[in-house]
Design a protein around this motif. Sequence first.
Motif, PDB file in Angstrom:
ATOM      1  N   MET A   1       2.075   1.821  -3.506  1.00  0.00           N
ATOM      2  CA  MET A   1       1.023   2.375  -4.360  1.00  0.00           C
ATOM      3  C   MET A   1       0.716   3.821  -3.985  1.00  0.00           C
ATOM      4  O   MET A   1       0.394   4.640  -4.850  1.00  0.00           O
ATOM      5  N   LEU A   2       0.828   4.139  -2.705  1.00  0.00           N
ATOM      6  CA  LEU A   2       0.659   5.529  -2.268  1.00  0.00           C
ATOM      7  C   LEU A   2       1.716   6.412  -2.926  1.00  0.00           C
ATOM      8  O   LEU A   2       1.408   7.504  -3.430  1.00  0.00           O
TER       9      LEU A   2
ATOM     10  N   GLY B   1      -3.826   2.441  -1.789  1.00  0.00           N
ATOM     11  CA  GLY B   1      -2.861   3.489  -2.105  1.00  0.00           C
ATOM     12  C   GLY B   1      -3.515   4.684  -2.773  1.00  0.00           C
ATOM     13  O   GLY B   1      -3.193   5.841  -2.479  1.00  0.00           O
TER      14      GLY B   1
ATOM     15  N   GLY C   1       0.819  -1.211   0.000  1.00  0.00           N
ATOM     16  CA  GLY C   1       0.000   0.000   0.000  1.00  0.00           C
ATOM     17  C   GLY C   1       0.850   1.257   0.000  1.00  0.00           C
ATOM     18  O   GLY C   1       0.511   2.245  -0.656  1.00  0.00           O
ATOM     19  N   THR C   2       1.957   1.234   0.739  1.00  0.00           N
ATOM     20  CA  THR C   2       2.869   2.383   0.744  1.00  0.00           C
ATOM     21  C   THR C   2       3.474   2.606  -0.630  1.00  0.00           C
ATOM     22  O   THR C   2       3.630   3.751  -1.084  1.00  0.00           O
TER      23      THR C   2
END
Length: 260
Positions: free
Chosen positions: A11-12, A104, A8-9
């Motif tokens: 994609m963020l 993200g 997720g980080t």
Amino acid sequence: MSALAYDGTAMLGRQLRRVRNNPGLLILTQVMPISMLLFFGYVFGSALAVPGEEYRRFLVPGLLVATASGGIMTGMFQAAGDTHRGVMDRFRTLPMSRAAVPLGQALADVLVTAAGTVPFLLVGLAVGWRIEGGALAAAGAFGLLLLFRFACVWIGVFLGLLTRNEEAAGQLGGATFLLPLLSSAYIPTEGLPGWLRTVAEWNPISAVATALRDLFGNAPVPEGAAWPVSHPVAGSLLWCAVLLAVFVPLAVRTYAAGAK
């Protein structure tokens, strides 16, 4: 969970780089609500029962929430665009958590919204809006606003994955402009006809807008309203919980399923 946090980080970071390379989105999130504040605040404010500076104090929280509800449109456009261009298909081939891509996108949108809120609040202060409650209540108001934006983005991500192309998302996105109009974002609901007042007061935007006005100390909670508006903080949290509980699983399942 650690895999989701790591992916997720990543994609963020990807989403934030997209914003950096295409700053028009950030500019739009700043210019549009400021323009609406100046237009509604000085044009409509002269014709309503709460004129002038009093109306602008009422309007600023409503515009904050109306802008937050725009997360439906931005989430839908980005998800539909990535799906249409095959980006989502490429992500599905990678060994990453299925929830990481929509997560993200949602987190990046909330950060962009938070940054875009700062210039709007400065203009609000210039036209007479003030935080008249305590600092803790104001912090709660901003937290509630970003939580609502987060929930709205998940709705948009699901719809974007469902429509799969930007043209369909654009046609559907036009309907989202009606949501703030059928709420207390711009005007009090007390003077609306009975059935329309009921619709407006059960609109999640009305609950969040009323909660912000209450927490900022800008306007009292209206009497005799529907439960979400009579208990705006609890109603707002309940609405956010329901929206997240419904649309997060839908978005993740739709992303994982891909095109059929």
